[in-house]
Design a protein around this motif. Sequence first.
Motif, PDB file in Angstrom:
ATOM      1  N   THR B 136       7.582 -13.502   2.891  1.00 28.54           N
ATOM      2  CA  THR B 136       8.060 -12.864   3.597  1.00 28.54           C
ATOM      3  C   THR B 136       8.814 -11.069   2.058  1.00 28.54           C
ATOM      4  OG1 THR B 136      10.086 -14.300   2.881  1.00 28.54           O
ATOM      5  CG2 THR B 136       8.985 -14.355   4.903  1.00 28.54           C
ATOM      6  N   ASN B 137       9.006 -11.435   1.155  1.00 23.36           N
ATOM      7  CA  ASN B 137       9.865  -9.961   0.768  1.00 23.36           C
ATOM      8  C   ASN B 137       8.546 -10.126  -0.640  1.00 23.36           C
ATOM      9  OD1 ASN B 137      11.218  -8.441  -0.076  1.00 23.36           O
ATOM     10  ND2 ASN B 137      13.052  -9.951  -0.854  1.00 23.36           N
ATOM     11  N   PRO B 138       7.275  -9.683  -0.154  1.00 21.22           N
ATOM     12  CA  PRO B 138       7.058  -9.320  -1.411  1.00 21.22           C
ATOM     13  C   PRO B 138       7.387  -8.302  -2.454  1.00 21.22           C
ATOM     14  CG  PRO B 138       5.515  -8.538   0.516  1.00 21.22           C
ATOM     15  CD  PRO B 138       6.447  -9.348   1.218  1.00 21.22           C
ATOM     16  N   SER B 139       6.806  -8.099  -4.212  1.00 27.41           N
ATOM     17  CA  SER B 139       6.956  -6.973  -4.210  1.00 27.41           C
ATOM     18  C   SER B 139       6.367  -5.940  -4.189  1.00 27.41           C
ATOM     19  CB  SER B 139       6.663  -7.329  -5.768  1.00 27.41           C
ATOM     20  OG  SER B 139       5.123  -7.762  -5.889  1.00 27.41           O
ATOM     21  N   ALA B 140       6.915  -4.764  -4.564  1.00 32.85           N
ATOM     22  CA  ALA B 140       6.544  -3.443  -4.093  1.00 32.85           C
ATOM     23  C   ALA B 140       5.559  -3.476  -4.743  1.00 32.85           C
ATOM     24  CB  ALA B 140       7.118  -2.958  -5.110  1.00 32.85           C
ATOM     25  N   ALA B 145      -1.252  -3.295  -2.937  1.00 38.74           N
ATOM     26  CA  ALA B 145      -2.038  -3.444  -3.276  1.00 38.74           C
ATOM     27  C   ALA B 145      -2.544  -4.287  -1.492  1.00 38.74           C
ATOM     28  CB  ALA B 145      -2.173  -4.997  -3.952  1.00 38.74           C
ATOM     29  N   ILE B 146      -1.833  -4.737  -0.773  1.00 42.12           N
ATOM     30  CA  ILE B 146      -2.009  -4.788   0.426  1.00 42.12           C
ATOM     31  C   ILE B 146      -2.343  -3.745   1.326  1.00 42.12           C
ATOM     32  CG2 ILE B 146      -1.315  -5.672   3.000  1.00 42.12           C
ATOM     33  CD1 ILE B 146       0.064  -7.242   1.098  1.00 42.12           C
ATOM     34  N   ARG B 147      -1.700  -2.395   0.905  1.00 48.33           N
ATOM     35  CA  ARG B 147      -2.524  -0.919   1.535  1.00 48.33           C
ATOM     36  C   ARG B 147      -3.773  -0.772   0.953  1.00 48.33           C
ATOM     37  NH1 ARG B 147       3.996   0.154   0.328  1.00 48.33           N
ATOM     38  NH2 ARG B 147       4.609  -0.450   2.192  1.00 48.33           N
ATOM     39  N   ALA B 148      -3.521  -0.800  -0.883  1.00 51.03           N
ATOM     40  CA  ALA B 148      -4.618  -0.349  -1.158  1.00 51.03           C
ATOM     41  C   ALA B 148      -5.935  -0.717  -0.423  1.00 51.03           C
ATOM     42  CB  ALA B 148      -4.536  -0.384  -2.532  1.00 51.03           C
ATOM     43  N   PHE B 149      -5.971  -2.217   0.104  1.00 49.55           N
ATOM     44  CA  PHE B 149      -7.022  -2.591   0.872  1.00 49.55           C
ATOM     45  C   PHE B 149      -7.084  -2.871   2.030  1.00 49.55           C
ATOM     46  CE2 PHE B 149      -9.135  -6.841   1.195  1.00 49.55           C
ATOM     47  CZ  PHE B 149     -10.250  -6.694   0.442  1.00 49.55           C
ATOM     48  N   GLY B 150      -6.897  -2.067   2.585  1.00 52.23           N
ATOM     49  CA  GLY B 150      -7.047  -0.901   3.824  1.00 52.23           C
ATOM     50  C   GLY B 150      -6.092  -1.929   4.917  1.00 52.23           C
ATOM     51  N   LEU B 151      -4.787  -2.715   4.075  1.00 53.09           N
ATOM     52  CA  LEU B 151      -4.416  -3.612   5.462  1.00 53.09           C
ATOM     53  C   LEU B 151      -3.083  -3.100   5.500  1.00 53.09           C
ATOM     54  CD1 LEU B 151      -5.160  -6.775   3.620  1.00 53.09           C
ATOM     55  CD2 LEU B 151      -6.357  -5.856   5.509  1.00 53.09           C
ATOM     56  N   ASP B 152      -1.879  -3.577   6.653  1.00 47.16           N
ATOM     57  CA  ASP B 152      -0.621  -3.409   6.974  1.00 47.16           C
ATOM     58  C   ASP B 152       0.392  -4.279   6.780  1.00 47.16           C
ATOM     59  OD1 ASP B 152       1.231  -2.210   8.349  1.00 47.16           O
ATOM     60  OD2 ASP B 152       0.525  -2.392   9.775  1.00 47.16           O
ATOM     61  N   PRO B 153       1.076  -4.254   5.901  1.00 46.08           N
ATOM     62  CA  PRO B 153       2.286  -5.361   5.348  1.00 46.08           C
ATOM     63  C   PRO B 153       3.088  -5.155   6.279  1.00 46.08           C
ATOM     64  CG  PRO B 153       2.086  -3.322   3.521  1.00 46.08           C
ATOM     65  CD  PRO B 153       0.765  -3.050   4.314  1.00 46.08           C
ATOM     66  N   ALA B 154       3.109  -4.414   7.451  1.00 44.30           N
ATOM     67  CA  ALA B 154       4.547  -4.563   8.576  1.00 44.30           C
ATOM     68  C   ALA B 154       3.676  -5.568   9.236  1.00 44.30           C
ATOM     69  CB  ALA B 154       3.930  -3.615   9.105  1.00 44.30           C
ATOM     70  N   ARG B 155       2.178  -6.390   8.836  1.00 46.65           N
ATOM     71  CA  ARG B 155       1.722  -7.226   9.850  1.00 46.65           C
ATOM     72  C   ARG B 155       1.749  -9.187   9.205  1.00 46.65           C
ATOM     73  NH1 ARG B 155      -3.943  -5.298  13.457  1.00 46.65           N
ATOM     74  NH2 ARG B 155      -3.058  -6.948  14.374  1.00 46.65           N
ATOM     75  N   LEU B 156       2.223  -8.380   7.834  1.00 50.60           N
ATOM     76  CA  LEU B 156       2.753  -9.754   7.405  1.00 50.60           C
ATOM     77  C   LEU B 156       3.005 -11.590   7.904  1.00 50.60           C
ATOM     78  CD1 LEU B 156       3.606  -9.041   3.320  1.00 50.60           C
ATOM     79  CD2 LEU B 156       1.375 -10.507   4.948  1.00 50.60           C
ATOM     80  N   PRO B 157       3.492 -10.704   9.158  1.00 51.19           N
ATOM     81  CA  PRO B 157       4.499 -12.246   9.924  1.00 51.19           C
ATOM     82  C   PRO B 157       3.230 -12.704  10.944  1.00 51.19           C
ATOM     83  CG  PRO B 157       5.953 -10.474   9.578  1.00 51.19           C
ATOM     84  CD  PRO B 157       4.460  -9.629   9.063  1.00 51.19           C
ATOM     85  N   GLU B 158       2.388 -11.661  11.236  1.00 50.23           N
ATOM     86  CA  GLU B 158       0.877 -12.592  11.448  1.00 50.23           C
ATOM     87  C   GLU B 158       0.260 -13.158  10.802  1.00 50.23           C
ATOM     88  OE1 GLU B 158      -1.088  -8.946  14.172  1.00 50.23           O
ATOM     89  OE2 GLU B 158       1.081  -8.166  14.043  1.00 50.23           O
ATOM     90  N   ALA B 159       0.402 -12.973   9.929  1.00 48.83           N
ATOM     91  CA  ALA B 159      -0.551 -14.061   9.179  1.00 48.83           C
ATOM     92  C   ALA B 159      -0.483 -15.424   9.623  1.00 48.83           C
ATOM     93  CB  ALA B 159      -0.425 -13.665   7.422  1.00 48.83           C
ATOM     94  N   GLN B 160       0.865 -15.893   9.647  1.00 49.51           N
ATOM     95  CA  GLN B 160       1.773 -17.374   9.836  1.00 49.51           C
ATOM     96  C   GLN B 160       0.639 -18.164  10.809  1.00 49.51           C
ATOM     97  OE1 GLN B 160       5.723 -17.602  10.200  1.00 49.51           O
ATOM     98  NE2 GLN B 160       5.830 -19.628  10.563  1.00 49.51           N
ATOM     99  N   ALA B 161       0.311 -19.361  10.330  1.00 49.23           N
ATOM    100  CA  ALA B 161      -0.338 -19.931  11.361  1.00 49.23           C
ATOM    101  C   ALA B 161      -0.132 -19.976  12.284  1.00 49.23           C
ATOM    102  CB  ALA B 161      -0.364 -21.658  10.681  1.00 49.23           C
ATOM    103  N   ASP B 162      -1.195 -21.244  13.758  1.00 46.62           N
ATOM    104  CA  ASP B 162      -0.574 -21.178  14.852  1.00 46.62           C
ATOM    105  C   ASP B 162       0.699 -22.282  15.348  1.00 46.62           C
ATOM    106  OD1 ASP B 162      -1.613 -20.877  17.639  1.00 46.62           O
ATOM    107  OD2 ASP B 162      -1.873 -22.869  17.382  1.00 46.62           O
ATOM    108  N   ALA B 163       1.754 -22.551  15.237  1.00 46.10           N
ATOM    109  CA  ALA B 163       2.572 -23.126  15.539  1.00 46.10           C
ATOM    110  C   ALA B 163       2.226 -25.110  15.441  1.00 46.10           C
ATOM    111  CB  ALA B 163       4.266 -23.110  16.843  1.00 46.10           C
ATOM    112  N   ASN B 164       1.737 -24.700  16.799  1.00 52.06           N
ATOM    113  CA  ASN B 164       0.458 -26.392  17.148  1.00 52.06           C
ATOM    114  C   ASN B 164      -0.896 -26.824  16.567  1.00 52.06           C
ATOM    115  OD1 ASN B 164      -1.091 -24.188  18.556  1.00 52.06           O
ATOM    116  ND2 ASN B 164      -0.722 -26.057  20.603  1.00 52.06           N
TER     117      ASN B 164
END
Lengths: 393, 393
Positions: B136-140, B145-164
Amino acid sequence: MVIKQCRALARCSEEPDCTTRTFLSQPMHEVHAQLGAWMEAAGMETSIDAAGNLHGFYAAETPDAPRLYIGSHLDTVPRAGAFDGVLGVVLGVATVEALKGRRFSFAIEVIGFSDEEGVRFKEPFLGSRALVGELTNPSAEILAAIRAFGLDPARLPEAQADANALGYLEFHIEQGPVLEDLGLQVALVDSVAGQTRLHVTFRGKSNHAGTTPMHLRRDALAAAAEWVLAVEQEANRSPDLRATVGWLEVLPGAVNVIPGEARASVDARHPDDIIRCGAMESVLRAGHEIAERRGLSLSVDSRYEQASVSMDAGLTRMLERAVRASGLPAHRMASGAGHDAMIVARYMPAAMLFLRSPGGISHHPDETVLPEDVAAALRIGAAFLEELEASRA
Amino acid sequence: MVIKQCRALARCSEEPDCTTRTFLSQPMHEVHAQLGAWMEAAGMETSIDAAGNLHGFYAAETPDAPRLYIGSHLDTVPRAGAFDGVLGVVLGVATVEALKGRRFSFAIEVIGFSDEEGVRFKEPFLGSRALVGELTNPSAEILAAIRAFGLDPARLPEAQADANALGYLEFHIEQGPVLEDLGLQVALVDSVAGQTRLHVTFRGKSNHAGTTPMHLRRDALAAAAEWVLAVEQEANRSPDLRATVGWLEVLPGAVNVIPGEARASVDARHPDDIIRCGAMESVLRAGHEIAERRGLSLSVDSRYEQASVSMDAGLTRMLERAVRASGLPAHRMASGAGHDAMIVARYMPAAMLFLRSPGGISHHPDETVLPEDVAAALRIGAAFLEELEASRA
């Protein structure tokens, strides 16, 4: 006065805030100047030989008389104390000074060796080796240092001592805790311990610390640890034996990896070579037994072997009488460290007196010597000269 | 085929002659491309979440069905082998491929975690922590590194697994010698051992190895050596306890100086936290006893403490039936090393299968896995899906 002189000489250093003075370094010029002036004030004729040794010659009653040498070394280890080596030279000068011009049937030559520690060129005893004629083939860098100091290497053979030398006397701090522990001020050194240095390597198998069960390990550090204790046990078994594992290295050295390799040194010393060699055999046998039992290999690399050197029995008896005449018990001990006397003993009779080292501290700025022990050494020096004179009557 | 795929992925590396692939490094793009193509060929829909985890989704018979995760990590240690982590992901894809389009009442999501080893940012489990919502609170630098790989850190919460989520299954090489030693192909992992890491420092007195008699020494290495053996003895006393002194440093570390200080680490692991903590207490008691007896001081610095993590009992029983159904004995063991399953277990039921590691070798280019063990794992994977489906009937 002696202590003050040593402290003054300690300021002659290659480094501003501590005492570091190696073979033929610049500050050695200052030491020669100061000590030389004191020598001359005491009635001695000074010279510097081609190995950089400072000589102060105090003539006998007659010319061409045989010579007694009194000396020690003027170089130091890095970040040294003020007394290791220097004290012996200053005590020599003070012993002559105390004669107030009185002459003997023998001349006295006080000598300050240019190198005992071997710090500059990783070769110790350059000064005393020149005195006994064994600095015959110095390396190119040593020759260059001699020239840079303003000396002529071609004259090295002249540094050799007089053929009819009477003997060599060295005062030196003990550099260990034995005398303090026994409540003694001084001791006669009757021999310099022989020494063995070995490196051993235990090779096992490096593995994951989490996934490898204990019974499937071949842990090199565990083997080395057993061996460190075997070395200590062996040394405890035999009085006067000293055996030390001073260096130990573990590979790969990661917290979560079982050590695949452990390398260690052992330094063993004893005045009796047979006991030392026997102990080393036993320590190596223990190492092989440990390695075999644990499924490891052991390799051994012999680095240094130095036989024990005895001081001259006659001269030491004379020194013993001088100690007793000074009202002190004449304790005898072996030196665990090497000294110039050990080199000089190859060429002429040598004797040595240890002065107590408070706290056993040496090779450290906190190194000291007690004024009452210096006073005792001066009394012993004077008495020794009388003994020597009496022996020649 | 599975082994071939792992070897092909091992060529995706930051270094030319070995396999080094850290979190969101360039070669991770290639891995995603190759694995993604295989996933799609097997009928899966692929995506990459904001933590850089690769997902392959294999739909259930019906939409909105619960999900079984099968996964492991795609990053490696430096100079790695071809199977640590990657094998679990490839086995997941191969298990789905073997279904040849057959659907269950649950979806299957194969996941390749972007980071387990923690090599790049000295922080392990970045991938699985994102899956369980704990990144939830990755270092700068991680965000960069996430951005440099072409990904959007704002979407990290969506990486969480399905609740069921139904659960998580991980195939992994053992990375140790236990299964090979027992003659077994696979094992159920019922827990991941808890772990303690401590650093200890014995402080004695540094002194001259030649001049200090044995009885006047306070040798820090001799004390540390006793302690290394005390650690080993304690570990041998308790089955499943692993305790390792992997690092030991001696000061000053000179051949002719008695060690004044010795620093060492201990890494202890056991599936039962009470046994591990008790053993550490006993090892520290031994350290203090050794230090006191020898006149040394001991200081202890706790570096890492990780409680043991149990796999889910129900899911593990299902996996056990699958192992038996595949004709193999269902051996249970604890994992001495940490794994993604340990993190995922905080969020959903997790189970884990170890495949034998020939020679116990891992984290090394010689790391391998046997074709017959891979075949067994594939049979077990198929049987596990049947067991899970049956349990939901």
